[in-house]
Scaffold this motif. Structure first.
Motif, short mmCIF file in Angstrom:
data_model
loop_
_atom_site.label_atom_id
_atom_site.label_comp_id
_atom_site.label_asym_id
_atom_site.label_seq_id
_atom_site.Cartn_x
_atom_site.Cartn_y
_atom_site.Cartn_z
N THR A 11 0.83 -1.21 0.00
CA THR A 11 0.00 0.00 0.00
C THR A 11 0.86 1.25 0.00
O THR A 11 0.56 2.22 -0.71
CB THR A 11 -0.96 0.00 1.21
N LEU A 43 -8.36 -1.74 2.63
CA LEU A 43 -7.63 -0.88 1.70
C LEU A 43 -7.86 0.60 2.03
O LEU A 43 -6.92 1.39 2.04
CB LEU A 43 -8.04 -1.17 0.26
N GLY A 100 -6.51 -3.52 -4.28
CA GLY A 100 -5.97 -4.22 -3.13
C GLY A 100 -6.41 -5.65 -3.10
O GLY A 100 -7.19 -6.10 -3.87
#
Length: 100
Positions: A11, A43, A100
């Motif tokens: 991320t 996410l 994600g």
């Protein structure tokens, strides 16, 4: 494609890439997507934390999307059907999709 186990920085890497893209072109239309609601929630949480940790112009930070949705919602799944509102004939108007 960026892959790795939990806590490997996926991320953070995506967030840095988005920040870099937005420094070059500030008018990008970006959406964050995930395959399930649970992953979408994670996410959203992760991207928000990653943005807070970036040492960049606040205006760039503000342009990075923090709200994710499921890929099905983004494509506009039609009830009781295997068709989507957006498809190869009716395309999404996006510059970048991060997932994600």
């Amino acid at each position: 494609m960026i892959s790795g186990g939990p806590g490997t920085g996926k991320t953070t890497t995506v967030t840095k890439l988005l920040a870099l893209l937005l420094q070059v072109r500030k008018d990008l239309n970006i959406k964050m997507v995930a395959p399930t609601g649970k992953v979408t929630a994670r996410l959203t949480e992760s991207i928000t934390q990653a943005i807070e940790g970036l040492d960049i112009d606040p205006q760039i930070k503000d342009k990075i999307p923090t709200q994710a949705s499921t890929i099905h919602r983004l494509l506009g799944v039609q009830a009781n059907s295997n068709h989507f509102r957006f498809n190869e004939e009716q395309r999404l108007h996006l510059d970048f999709v991060a997932g994600g």
